[in-house]
Write an enzyme that holds these catalytic residues in place. Structure first.
Site, PDB file in Angstrom:
ATOM      1  N   GLU A 129       0.823  -1.215   0.000  1.00  0.00           N
ATOM      2  CA  GLU A 129       0.000   0.000   0.000  1.00  0.00           C
ATOM      3  C   GLU A 129       0.855   1.263   0.000  1.00  0.00           C
ATOM      4  O   GLU A 129       0.495   2.261  -0.632  1.00  0.00           O
ATOM      5  CB  GLU A 129      -0.926   0.012   1.224  1.00  0.00           C
ATOM      6  CG  GLU A 129      -2.002  -1.057   1.210  1.00  0.00           C
ATOM      7  CD  GLU A 129      -1.596  -2.335   1.928  1.00  0.00           C
ATOM      8  OE1 GLU A 129      -2.474  -3.017   2.461  1.00  0.00           O
ATOM      9  OE2 GLU A 129      -0.378  -2.654   1.948  1.00  0.00           O
ATOM     10  N   TRP A 137      20.914 -12.564  -3.568  1.00  0.00           N
ATOM     11  CA  TRP A 137      19.615 -11.933  -3.805  1.00  0.00           C
ATOM     12  C   TRP A 137      18.447 -12.882  -3.550  1.00  0.00           C
ATOM     13  O   TRP A 137      17.332 -12.646  -4.005  1.00  0.00           O
ATOM     14  CB  TRP A 137      19.565 -11.332  -5.208  1.00  0.00           C
ATOM     15  CG  TRP A 137      20.517 -10.170  -5.346  1.00  0.00           C
ATOM     16  CD1 TRP A 137      21.272  -9.591  -4.357  1.00  0.00           C
ATOM     17  CD2 TRP A 137      20.823  -9.439  -6.537  1.00  0.00           C
ATOM     18  NE1 TRP A 137      22.029  -8.562  -4.861  1.00  0.00           N
ATOM     19  CE2 TRP A 137      21.775  -8.440  -6.197  1.00  0.00           C
ATOM     20  CE3 TRP A 137      20.396  -9.522  -7.860  1.00  0.00           C
ATOM     21  CZ2 TRP A 137      22.298  -7.546  -7.127  1.00  0.00           C
ATOM     22  CZ3 TRP A 137      20.923  -8.630  -8.793  1.00  0.00           C
ATOM     23  CH2 TRP A 137      21.853  -7.652  -8.426  1.00  0.00           C
ATOM     24  N   HIS A 164      21.255   4.640 -16.429  1.00  0.00           N
ATOM     25  CA  HIS A 164      20.230   5.059 -15.465  1.00  0.00           C
ATOM     26  C   HIS A 164      19.630   6.418 -15.840  1.00  0.00           C
ATOM     27  O   HIS A 164      18.671   6.864 -15.231  1.00  0.00           O
ATOM     28  CB  HIS A 164      20.830   5.107 -14.056  1.00  0.00           C
ATOM     29  CG  HIS A 164      21.381   3.784 -13.622  1.00  0.00           C
ATOM     30  ND1 HIS A 164      22.720   3.463 -13.737  1.00  0.00           N
ATOM     31  CD2 HIS A 164      20.774   2.690 -13.121  1.00  0.00           C
ATOM     32  CE1 HIS A 164      22.903   2.222 -13.307  1.00  0.00           C
ATOM     33  NE2 HIS A 164      21.745   1.736 -12.927  1.00  0.00           N
TER      34      HIS A 164
END
Length: 753
Positions: free
Chosen positions: A18, A561, A694
Site C-alpha cells: 500500500e 539476492w 540510469h
C-alpha cells in the site's frame, strides 16, 4: 525479573504494498499529500495493532519511513543539502522525496543523494551529505508525531532512533574535505532535544541503533562513543542496539558507556551468551536478538530457549528479533500457493512476533511444551527429501581443484578466441537486456495468469527476440544479445528453473523508496532439471551470422539476492548453484554459443562486515564463479559484468575470476575506476561502460570517444571493449537506439584512427 519481548522494527510497505502504491500515486500527481499521509497513518496503526495481537510487549515507533530511515534521520537533524532546500528554509515531505529521488511534486528538481547498501543487507539507504561548518537543528518531528499517535492508541511503545556515531559513519563529506567525525558535537544537542521531548511524553526506553559497533572501526571512531553517550545520558533509559554481527571485539568500548541496556544479534554474531552476561554491567538489561529478522525460516525455539535459559533470573532480560523485521515479508498466512510441508518451514514478520511471544512465555514459566510443538516442522525438515538430493551432495563432495581451472591460461585462450570470432578493434556489445516494453510485460503476465497458451507465448517472445537482433544488426554492433524478453528478473528467472527454490505470492520486502523485491527462497539442494537459456540463445544465434552472447546470472548473485537456507553454509549453496550453471555453460557451448556472460553484480555486496573475514568469503565466491565457467573450451569466451564503485580492495579476486572479458560501470566516475585495473596490471580484456543507462540522456559521439581515449591511456586499446554501463531493461527504445548508434559510431571513428 519478568522477561519482555520486542521487535527492532516492522516492515513499512504494507501487505499489499500500500505504501508503494500511495507514494507512486502522489509522485505522479494522482493523489494529494493528505491522502498519502493518511495511508501512512493507517499502515502504522495496523502494524502496531498486528504486533500487539501477535504478543509483542514493546512496540517500535520511528521505524516507519517515507523513503528510508537514514534519510528520515537526516531531516530530523536538519541535514538537507543546499540544492534541495526550500526557499523559506522549511522542510516538508517533498524535501525528503527530492533528496531521495531528485524530484517531487513541489520544488525544483536536483541530483538525488547517493544510495548505497545498508550494511550487508539488500536494503538501501540515502547517504547523508556533510559540508564543512554545517549547522544542525531539530527540523523534522516525524518521530515525535508518531510517538504521539501510538500513545493516543494506548500502546506501550519504545521509540527507535539511529544513533549519532553510526549516522556520521554512514555519511560522506562533500566539497572541501574534513573529518566528518568532527561534527559529532554539533549533532548531539539535537539528539538531546529529541530525548528530552520523549521524556516529556513519559517514554521509559529508547532503542538507539548503533550498528557501526559491529564493524572494525578506526580507534578515533570507537573513542567517540564515550563522550557522545555521556552527553545523551539521564533523560530516558537507552537500549544501545547493534545487529548484523557480534559485539565481542568492541565490548570494552560498549561496557564503558552510560546506557542501561544492550541489544545483541545472537543469530548473525558469534557472541557467547554466558560471556556477555559476565562482562556486561550487572544492572544492564540484555536484549537477546534470538529470532532472525532477515530470513524467512521458522525458528527452532527449543534451540533458542537453550541458548538463553542459563541467564534467566540473573539479569534483566528481553527477547527480540535479531534486527528490524524490515528485511522479512509481512505475513505467511496469505500465501495460498505454497506446498503445505514447505509452508510449515517458514515464518514471516508476524509469525516471528508470535515466536517471540512463545519464547517469552516459556522463559517466564519454564514450560517448553509450546516451543516443542512449534519447532516440530523445522526439525522434521532436516530429513525431508525436498531438502536433500544425494546426487547433488555427492557431486559437490567430488569437486577437485581441476574443476575450477580453464584448460589453458588467458593468453592461449585469447588466441583461440581471436581466430574464432575475428572481431574488429574496439568491439561493441551491450550488457544483455533490452527495453522491457509494455508489450513484453503484458505478454509474460498473460502467460503467467493462464490467459495465453504456451504456443502463443513462445511465438510472442520469439518475435521480440527477432526484433532485438534486427535492431542490433541495423546499429552495427559486433557481439549481439537476445534481449532477455522472457526474463522478469535476473535472479527470479533462474530460480524458477532450478530445483531447490520456491517463490511466494506476497513475499515483498523493501529495497529502497517505493521499490520492493520478492526474493526466491532456497529450500534445498540446488540442481538443474533441464536447460534454462539454451533454446532462446540458440534461436537468436540462428537469426544472425554475428556472435550472440549466452546470458547467465552468476552463483554468488543468485545466492545474495535470495533468502538462503540456514542449515548449510552460504559457500555450499553457491557451489551447488555453480554446478547447476556449469551444465548450462556446457549446453550453451554445445548449441554453438561461443560467448557466454556470467553476471556477478553481487560479488562485492556479499563481503562480510569485518575485513578480517573477507578472504574466506572471496576465496569461495571466486571458486564458485570458476566452477561455473571452467567447463568452457579455449575458444569459448567467458564474459562477466559487475557494477561497483570500488574495485581497489578486491582486485586480486577480480583477476582470480579469470574471465576473458569483464565489463564494468565506469561512465559516472569518468573512467577513474580503471585506475584500479591499471595499477593492478589487469591481464584480461575490459569493457568500461561508456554511458550511464540510469539516465535517459543520450551521450554524444564526441563524449564517448573522449571517454574511450581516456580509457586507452590506462588499458592497452587491443584489450578494450565498448559497451554501456549496464543492461537496458529500464530504458525506452528511442533513447536506446540513439545512444547505441553514437556508441558504435565512436568505436568506428577510433578504428579509423
Amino acid at each position: 525479573m519478568t522477561i519482555l519481548n520486542h521487535t527492532l522494527g516492522f516492515p513499512r510497505v504494507g501487505l499489499r504494498r500500500e505504501l508503494k502504491k500511495a507514494q507512486e500515486s502522489y509522485w505522479a500527481g494522482n493523489s494529494t499529500r493528505e491522502e498519502l499521509l493518511a495511508v501512512g497513518r493507517e499502515l502504522r496503526a495496523r502494524h502496531w495493532e498486528q504486533q500487539k495481537q501477535a504478543g509483542i510487549d514493546l512496540l517500535p515507533v520511528g521505524d516507519f519511513a517515507w523513503y528510508d530511515h537514514v534519510l528520515t534521520t537526516s531531516l530530523l537533524l536538519g541535514n538537507v543539502p543546499a540544492r534541495h532546500q526550500n526557499n523559506d528554509g522549511s522542510v516538508d515531505i517533498d524535501t525528503l522525496f527530492r533528496i531521495g529521488r531528485g524530484r517531487a511534486p513541489t520544488g525544483e528538481p536536483a541530483a538525488a543523494a547517493e544510495m548505497t547498501k545498508w550494511f550487508n543487507t539488500n536494503y538501501h539507504y540515502m547517504v547523508p551529505e556533510f559540508v564543512k561548518g554545517q549547522q544542525f537543528k531539530l527540523t523534522w518531528t516525524q518521530l515525535l508525531e508518531e510517538v504521539d499517535e501510538a500513545l493516543a492508541l494506548g500502546h506501550k511503545v519504545k521509540p527507535v532512533l539511529l544513533g549519532p556515531v553510526t549516522y556520521l559513519w554512514l555519511g560522506k563529506v562533500k566539497g572541501e574535505q574534513f573529518d566528518r567525525l568532527s561534527l559529532l558535537n554539533d549533532i548531539l544537542p539535537v539528539y538531546q532535544q529529541v530525548l528530552a521531548e520523549l521524556a516529556k511524553r513519559g517514554i521509559e526506553w529508547v532503542q538507539i541503533d548503533e550498528p557501526a559497533l559491529v564493524l572494525e572501526l578506526p580507534q578515533a571512531w570507537l573513542d567517540a562513543y564515550k563522550p557522545a553517550y555521556d552527553a545523551l545520558q539521564g533523560q530516558v533509559k537507552l537500549l544501545l542496539t547493534t545487529y548484523f554481527e557480534g559485539v565481542t571485539p568492541n565490548l570494552d568500548t560498549i561496557t564503558a558507556l552510560p546506557v542501561q541496556g544492550l541489544h545483541v544479534d545472537l543469530v548473525h554474531g558469534k557472541d557467547d551468551v554466558a560471556e556477555l552476561h559476565k562482562r556486561l554491567p550487572s544492572d544492564w538489561l540484555l536484549s537477546a536478538g534470538l529470532i532472525n529478522g532477515r530470513n524467512v525460516w521458522r525458528a527452532d525455539l527449543t534451540e533458542k530457549y537453550a541458548q538463553i535459559k542459563d541467564i534467566v533470573g540473573k539479569r534483566d532480560l528481553w527477547v527480540a528479533s535479531s534486527c528490524s523485521l524490515l528485511h522479512s515479508p509481512i505475513d505467511l498466512s496469505v500465501e495460498t500457493r505454497l506446498d503445505a510441508e514447505v509452508k510449515s518451514w517458514f515464518a514471516f514478520a508476524l509469525q516471528k512476533c508470535h515466536e517471540l511471544a512463545l519464547l517469552r512465555d516459556a522463559l517466564n514459566s519454564g514450560d517448553t511444551a509450546a516451543l516443542a510443538a512449534w519447532s516440530a516442522p523445522i526439525q522434521a525438515r532436516r530429513h525431508s527429501t525436498r531438502v536433500h538430493n544425494p546426487a547433488v551432495e555427492k557431486r559437490l563432495a567430488a569437486i577437485t581443484a581441476q574443476d575450477s581451472q580453464r584448460a589453458n591460461v588467458y593468453e592461449v585462450r585469447a588466441e583461440a578466441q581471436r581466430a574464432r570470432f575475428k572481431l574488429p578493434a574496439w568491439p561493441t556489445t551491450t550488457i544483455g537486456s533490452f527495453p522491457q516494453t509494455t508489450e513484453i510485460r503484458t505478454l509474460r503476465l498473460d502467460f503467467k495468469k493462464g490467459n495465453l497458451d504456451a504456443n502463443n507465448y513462445r511465438t510472442g517472445i520469439a518475435e521480440h527476440i527477432k526484433q532485438a537482433i534486427v535492431e542490433q544488426e541495423r546499429l552495427g554492433l559486433d557481439v549481439l544479445v537476445h534481449g532477455e524478453a522472457e526474463r522478469n528478473d535476473m535472479v527470479e528467472y533462474f530460480g524458477e528453473h532450478l530445483d531447490g527454490f520456491v517463490f511466494t505470492q506476497n513475499g515483498w520486502v523493501q529495497s529502497y523508496g517505493s521499490r520492493c523485491v520478492k526474493p526466491p527462497i532456497v529450500i534445498g539442494d540446488v540442481s538443474r532439471p533441464a536447460p534454462i537459456t539454451v533454446e532462446w540463445a540458440k534461436y537468436a544465434q540462428s537469426l544472425t551470422d554475428k556472435p550472440v552472447k549466452g546470458m547467465l546470472t552468476g552463483p554468488v548473485t543468485i545466492l545474495c539476492w535470495s533468502f538462503p537456507r540456514e542449515d548449510v553454509s552460504r559457500e555450499t549453496i553457491a557451489k551447488q548453484i555453480a554446478l547447476a550453471l556449469r551444465d548450462e555453460v556446457a549446453d550453451l557451448e554445445a548449441a554453438g554459443i561461443g560467448i557466454i556472460q556470467i553476471d556477478e553484480p553481487a560479488l562485492r555486496e556479499g563481503l562480510p562486515l569485518r575485513r578480517s573475514d573477507w578472504d574466506a568469503y572471496l576465496q569461495w565466491g571466486v571458486e564458485a564463479f570458476r566452477i561455473n565457467a571452467a567447463v568452457a573450451k579455449d575458444d569459448t569466451q567467458i564474459h562477466t559484468h559487475m557494477c561497483y564503485c570500488e574495485f581497489n580492495d578486491i582486485m586480486d579476486s577480480i583477476a582470480a575470476l579469470d574471465a576473458d572479458v569483464i565489463t564494468i560501470e565506469t561512465s559516472r566516475s569518468d573512467m577513474e575506476l580503471l585506475e584500479s585495473f591499471e595499477e593492478f596490471d589487469y591481464p584480461n580484456e575490459i569493457g568500461p561502460g561508456v554511458y550511464d543507462i540510469h539516465s535517459p540522456n543520450v551521450p554524444s559521439v564526441e563524449w564517448i570517444e573522449a571517454l574511450l581515449k581516456k580509457a586507452a591511456k590506462r588499458i592497452p586499446a587491443e584489450r578494450l571493449w565498448v559497451n554501456p554501463d549496464c543492461g537496458l531493461k529500464t530504458r525506452g527504445w528511442p533513447e536506446t537506439r540513439a545512444a547505441l548508434a553514437n556508441m558504435v559510431q565512436a568505436a568506428q571513428n577510433l578504428r579509423r584512427g
